[in-house]
Design a protein around this motif. Structure first.
Motif, PDB file in Angstrom:
ATOM      1  N   ARG A  95       0.847  -1.191   0.000  1.00 54.67           N
ATOM      2  CA  ARG A  95       0.000   0.000   0.000  1.00 54.67           C
ATOM      3  C   ARG A  95       0.885   1.244   0.000  1.00 54.67           C
ATOM      4  NH1 ARG A  95      -5.670  -0.997   2.077  1.00 54.67           N
ATOM      5  NH2 ARG A  95      -5.758   1.265   1.889  1.00 54.67           N
ATOM      6  N   ASN A  96       0.355   2.342  -0.561  1.00 51.67           N
ATOM      7  CA  ASN A  96       1.098   3.608  -0.597  1.00 51.67           C
ATOM      8  C   ASN A  96       0.382   4.718   0.158  1.00 51.67           C
ATOM      9  OD1 ASN A  96      -1.047   4.197  -2.266  1.00 51.67           O
ATOM     10  ND2 ASN A  96       0.178   4.608  -4.101  1.00 51.67           N
ATOM     11  N   ASP A  97      -0.637   4.345   0.962  1.00 54.27           N
ATOM     12  CA  ASP A  97      -1.469   5.353   1.626  1.00 54.27           C
ATOM     13  C   ASP A  97      -1.519   5.171   3.141  1.00 54.27           C
ATOM     14  OD1 ASP A  97      -2.824   2.947   1.571  1.00 54.27           O
ATOM     15  OD2 ASP A  97      -4.775   3.811   1.070  1.00 54.27           O
ATOM     16  N   VAL A  98      -0.499   4.535   3.703  1.00 54.49           N
ATOM     17  CA  VAL A  98      -0.513   4.194   5.121  1.00 54.49           C
ATOM     18  C   VAL A  98       0.622   4.912   5.841  1.00 54.49           C
ATOM     19  CG1 VAL A  98      -0.244   2.315   6.796  1.00 54.49           C
ATOM     20  CG2 VAL A  98      -1.559   1.949   4.698  1.00 54.49           C
ATOM     21  N   LYS A  99       0.325   5.383   7.053  1.00 56.43           N
ATOM     22  CA  LYS A  99       1.354   5.972   7.914  1.00 56.43           C
ATOM     23  C   LYS A  99       1.365   5.267   9.263  1.00 56.43           C
ATOM     24  CE  LYS A  99       1.624  10.628   5.966  1.00 56.43           C
ATOM     25  NZ  LYS A  99       1.546  12.088   6.271  1.00 56.43           N
ATOM     26  N   ASP A 200       0.658  -3.219  36.141  1.00 55.02           N
ATOM     27  CA  ASP A 200      -0.652  -2.632  36.430  1.00 55.02           C
ATOM     28  C   ASP A 200      -1.529  -2.585  35.176  1.00 55.02           C
ATOM     29  OD1 ASP A 200      -2.252  -1.063  38.614  1.00 55.02           O
ATOM     30  OD2 ASP A 200      -2.466   0.092  36.755  1.00 55.02           O
ATOM     31  N   HIS A 201      -1.145  -1.803  34.180  1.00 55.80           N
ATOM     32  CA  HIS A 201      -2.005  -1.697  33.003  1.00 55.80           C
ATOM     33  C   HIS A 201      -1.236  -1.214  31.785  1.00 55.80           C
ATOM     34  CE1 HIS A 201      -2.088   2.559  34.303  1.00 55.80           C
ATOM     35  NE2 HIS A 201      -2.321   2.815  33.013  1.00 55.80           N
ATOM     36  N   ILE A 202      -1.813  -1.494  30.621  1.00 57.62           N
ATOM     37  CA  ILE A 202      -1.341  -0.966  29.341  1.00 57.62           C
ATOM     38  C   ILE A 202      -2.558  -0.350  28.653  1.00 57.62           C
ATOM     39  CG2 ILE A 202      -0.411  -1.539  27.064  1.00 57.62           C
ATOM     40  CD1 ILE A 202       1.051  -3.876  28.404  1.00 57.62           C
ATOM     41  N   THR A 203      -2.409   0.872  28.189  1.00 59.37           N
ATOM     42  CA  THR A 203      -3.531   1.593  27.572  1.00 59.37           C
ATOM     43  C   THR A 203      -3.262   1.830  26.090  1.00 59.37           C
ATOM     44  OG1 THR A 203      -4.056   2.710  29.658  1.00 59.37           O
ATOM     45  CG2 THR A 203      -4.962   3.665  27.640  1.00 59.37           C
ATOM     46  N   LEU A 204      -4.260   1.495  25.273  1.00 57.08           N
ATOM     47  CA  LEU A 204      -4.236   1.783  23.849  1.00 57.08           C
ATOM     48  C   LEU A 204      -5.398   2.714  23.526  1.00 57.08           C
ATOM     49  CD1 LEU A 204      -3.764  -1.838  22.376  1.00 57.08           C
ATOM     50  CD2 LEU A 204      -2.007  -0.295  23.280  1.00 57.08           C
ATOM     51  N   VAL A 205      -5.205   3.596  22.560  1.00 61.95           N
ATOM     52  CA  VAL A 205      -6.277   4.495  22.128  1.00 61.95           C
ATOM     53  C   VAL A 205      -6.512   4.322  20.632  1.00 61.95           C
ATOM     54  CG1 VAL A 205      -5.872   6.174  23.964  1.00 61.95           C
ATOM     55  CG2 VAL A 205      -4.666   6.417  21.779  1.00 61.95           C
ATOM     56  N   LYS A 206      -7.689   4.699  20.201  1.00 62.33           N
ATOM     57  CA  LYS A 206      -8.091   4.538  18.802  1.00 62.33           C
ATOM     58  C   LYS A 206      -7.180   5.329  17.870  1.00 62.33           C
ATOM     59  CE  LYS A 206     -12.012   6.489  17.720  1.00 62.33           C
ATOM     60  NZ  LYS A 206     -13.473   6.655  17.630  1.00 62.33           N
ATOM     61  N   ASN A 207      -6.830   4.707  16.750  1.00 62.52           N
ATOM     62  CA  ASN A 207      -6.117   5.399  15.678  1.00 62.52           C
ATOM     63  C   ASN A 207      -7.157   6.079  14.793  1.00 62.52           C
ATOM     64  OD1 ASN A 207      -4.603   6.230  13.491  1.00 62.52           O
ATOM     65  ND2 ASN A 207      -3.858   4.187  12.936  1.00 62.52           N
ATOM     66  N   PRO A 208      -7.279   7.402  14.861  1.00 58.84           N
ATOM     67  CA  PRO A 208      -8.360   8.087  14.122  1.00 58.84           C
ATOM     68  C   PRO A 208      -8.171   8.045  12.608  1.00 58.84           C
ATOM     69  CG  PRO A 208      -6.864   9.686  15.094  1.00 58.84           C
ATOM     70  CD  PRO A 208      -6.442   8.350  15.627  1.00 58.84           C
ATOM     71  N   ASP A 209      -6.944   7.739  12.162  1.00 60.34           N
ATOM     72  CA  ASP A 209      -6.669   7.735  10.723  1.00 60.34           C
ATOM     73  C   ASP A 209      -6.816   6.356  10.099  1.00 60.34           C
ATOM     74  OD1 ASP A 209      -5.984  10.467  10.831  1.00 60.34           O
ATOM     75  OD2 ASP A 209      -3.951   9.963  11.475  1.00 60.34           O
ATOM     76  N   TYR A 210      -7.135   5.345  10.909  1.00 63.27           N
ATOM     77  CA  TYR A 210      -7.134   3.972  10.400  1.00 63.27           C
ATOM     78  C   TYR A 210      -8.243   3.770   9.370  1.00 63.27           C
ATOM     79  CZ  TYR A 210      -6.488  -1.083  10.496  1.00 63.27           C
ATOM     80  OH  TYR A 210      -6.207  -2.376  10.158  1.00 63.27           O
ATOM     81  N   ASN A 211      -7.832   3.357   8.170  1.00 60.94           N
ATOM     82  CA  ASN A 211      -8.823   3.147   7.107  1.00 60.94           C
ATOM     83  C   ASN A 211      -8.330   2.104   6.111  1.00 60.94           C
ATOM     84  OD1 ASN A 211     -11.330   3.673   5.893  1.00 60.94           O
ATOM     85  ND2 ASN A 211     -10.390   5.055   4.408  1.00 60.94           N
ATOM     86  N   TRP A 212      -7.568   1.133   6.590  1.00 56.18           N
ATOM     87  CA  TRP A 212      -6.987   0.150   5.675  1.00 56.18           C
ATOM     88  C   TRP A 212      -7.136  -1.278   6.202  1.00 56.18           C
ATOM     89  CZ3 TRP A 212      -4.302   4.552   7.298  1.00 56.18           C
ATOM     90  CH2 TRP A 212      -3.538   4.419   8.460  1.00 56.18           C
ATOM     91  N   GLY A 213      -8.203  -1.520   6.972  1.00 50.54           N
ATOM     92  CA  GLY A 213      -8.475  -2.872   7.427  1.00 50.54           C
ATOM     93  C   GLY A 213      -8.925  -3.769   6.282  1.00 50.54           C
ATOM     94  N   PRO A 214      -8.808  -5.086   6.429  1.00 49.78           N
ATOM     95  CA  PRO A 214      -9.201  -6.015   5.374  1.00 49.78           C
ATOM     96  C   PRO A 214     -10.701  -6.049   5.169  1.00 49.78           C
ATOM     97  CG  PRO A 214      -8.681  -7.213   7.372  1.00 49.78           C
ATOM     98  CD  PRO A 214      -8.302  -5.784   7.639  1.00 49.78           C
ATOM     99  N   GLU A 215     -11.129  -6.572   4.031  1.00 56.97           N
ATOM    100  CA  GLU A 215     -12.534  -6.530   3.664  1.00 56.97           C
ATOM    101  C   GLU A 215     -13.419  -7.438   4.511  1.00 56.97           C
ATOM    102  OE1 GLU A 215     -10.084  -7.630   1.761  1.00 56.97           O
ATOM    103  OE2 GLU A 215     -10.612  -9.502   0.728  1.00 56.97           O
TER     104      GLU A 215
END
Length: 530
Positions: A95-99, A200-215
């Motif tokens: 892909r050429n549109d991913v960061k 104790d914990h690990i925190t992840l937050v949403k990637n607002p730019d994500y738009n390349w998941g599989p179909e």
């Protein structure tokens, strides 16, 4: 007029307050807390090995190729691929549109950096080097194309690319954090690493730019959750309390008793998955007495009633295992699976044949004044449900069993030193090639995985090296069936149960489903209003 103005002002202020509270509640409700039984060691794909690492790595990173729950392949960071007839070169178009999360562009050079690191591993126990055996290089053709080369055929490499250990990291972050990159992971996935409070914990937050998941995902664009907090709660009772109080809405490895009760009364959701790959079994050390005697090893297997163990320990949420490979795995060998069943009389005969008898009536067999003693290092997070039962059955057969409770690092150290007689192993994998990680004798000394059975067999080594290179599926299947027979005939594995993932989930957790290896797709999960 002033009174009307004041009334309007109050109504506006009330509306604003309610709007603010509602927005805060929505934000709060869109954060999912997950109770984990074990803390990850590293979130660097090139250094990962354990289940909690795989669970989190898959949220932070993307693979070059995705596998859907039926194990069909789909484009990921690679849009298409070609394999040469020999199975030694894999050309991937990218892909050429991913960061990456840090803004670094995803390109062919990033793939090369990640695979070069994975080929050598960044921790002693890394899984990636065993996957990339005979790796030569990743050749960068241009920004959107690479050729991955091996000196020998790799029949499973496209499937291997779907696994977390070969997911792609930001080269900028690798350079920035160096040896600490595993605690500061940066990928392209649907969730961004935010913080890690040790133990104790690990925190992840949403990637607002994500738009390349599989179909095959159920939606497009960013994840539905704003945040995931993975709480490290080693005790099953504490995880259950966190669930009951609402502190955690999703619990990994719950108490099987409570989970079975909750499943029956319908008070919560219980998700189970019988995983492919290696079963949960004890690798038996053939170099340390008394398990250097095949009769002793066989007696141990005959002495254990797996059916009763799984009913007693897991309340029907797991299944008994009788071989090293799960029945849900491709190339599972039914003949190897049927070599042993619970037979205490047979166990006694084998021990007596080797001269182990109870001369003083204390229930422990001896030979030449030495007790039939077994060293058993155990990891309670995975073995607490059955380790005492396992020791009980061995004790009933005349073994003296010393259980030493350790953490992951302690278990590895114990095993590398060869101080154990038995040591638990289980490995989720879609393919029996996982056997190479722990049964190839090259890994006994200095390998990236440790062959804890310390078993050397020329034919088994030949199979475990040849099968991954065998392109013909029927031939490859026959090789892995033979490998299972060698392992079980030589009694270097004491099977306990098939490995199955069990999760407790609140009723308002929606969209839960498993990937091919039994890990949740957190990208698809949402929270309904209570």
């Amino acid at each position: 007029m002033n009174k009307n103005f004041f009334l309007v002002f109050c109504l506006m202020l009330t509306a604003i307050l309610f709007s603010t509270v509602g927005a805060f509640a929505q934000s709060e409700s869109n954060s999912l807390t997950v109770a984990l039984s074990v803390e990850p060691v590293s979130l660097d794909p090139a250094g990962g090995l354990y289940i909690p690492e795989q669970l989190l790595i898959q949220q932070i990173y993307d693979p070059l190729i995705y596998a859907d729950p039926e194990q069909n392949l789909h484009p990921g960071l690679a849009t298409s691929w070609e394999v040469n007839p020999e199975g030694t070169e894999f050309t991937l178009n990218l892909r050429n549109d991913v960061k990456f999360h840090d803004g670094t562009p995803f390109n062919a050079q990033a793939v090369k950096v990640s695979l070069d690191r994975a080929a050598v591993g960044t921790t002693v126990a890394a899984a990636a080097p065993a996957i990339l055996t005979d790796y030569i290089e990743t050749q960068v053709v241009n920004d959107t194309q690479v050729v991955i080369k091996f000196s020998t055929p790799h029949a499973t490499f496209l499937q291997d690319l779907t696994r977390p250990w070969l997911m792609i990291s930001s080269p900028s972050a690798i350079e920035q954090y160096g040896d600490d990159y595993g605690q500061h992971p940066v990928g392209t996935g649907p969730f961004i690493f935010k913080e890690w409070a040790a133990q104790d914990h690990i925190t992840l937050v949403k990637n607002p730019d994500y738009n390349w998941g599989p179909e095959f995902f159920t939606h497009t664009g960013p994840a539905l959750l704003d945040e995931i907090v993975f709480r490290v709660l080693p005790e099953a009772a504490i995880r259950l309390t966190a669930f009951q109080t609402g502190e955690a809405l999703l619990v990994q490895d719950p108490s099987y008793l409570e989970a079975s009760q909750m499943a029956n009364d319908g008070s919560t959701q219980v998700f189970t998955f019988t995983a492919p790959g290696m079963t949960s079994h004890q690798m038996i050390n053939v170099e340390k007495a008394p398990t250097d005697d095949i009769n002793v090893r066989k007696a141990m297997i005959y002495a254990v009633d797996q059916e009763t163990i799984v009913q007693t320990a897991f309340y029907g949420l797991q299944s008994a295992a009788h071989s090293v490979i799960s029945p849900t795995t491709w190339a599972f060998n039914e003949e190897a699976n049927n070599l042993y069943r619970y037979d205490p009389k047979k166990a006694a005969e084998l021990l007596e044949e080797s001269g182990w008898v109870d001369t003083n009536g204390d229930g422990i067999r001896e030979k030449n004044g030495v007790n039939l003693h077994i060293e058993y290092p155990a990891l309670p997070a995975y073995e607490e449900a059955f380790m005492e039962l396992l020791a009980y059955y061995l004790n009933q057969a005349g073994f003296e069993v010393n259980i030493t409770k350790l953490d992951d690092a302690g278990i590895s150290e114990f095993g590398y030193a060869g101080k154990h007689n038995i040591l638990n192993m289980g490995w989720i994998s879609r393919d029996p090639s996982v056997l190479s990680y722990v049964y190839l004798s090259d890994n006994i000394e200095g390998g990236n995985q440790s062959a804890y059975s310390r078993f050397r067999n020329a034919r088994l080594d030949e199979i475990l090296k040849t099968a991954p290179q065998t392109i013909d599926a029927d031939q490859r299947k026959a090789l892995y069936e033979e490998a299972q027979m060698i392992i079980m005939e030589n009694a270097i594995a004491l099977p306990i149960h098939t490995y199955g993932n069990v999760y407790l989930a609140s009723k308002n957790v929606k969209g839960f489903r498993f990937d091919p290896e039994g890990y949740p797709y957190f990208y698809e999960i949402s929270l309904a209003a209570e």
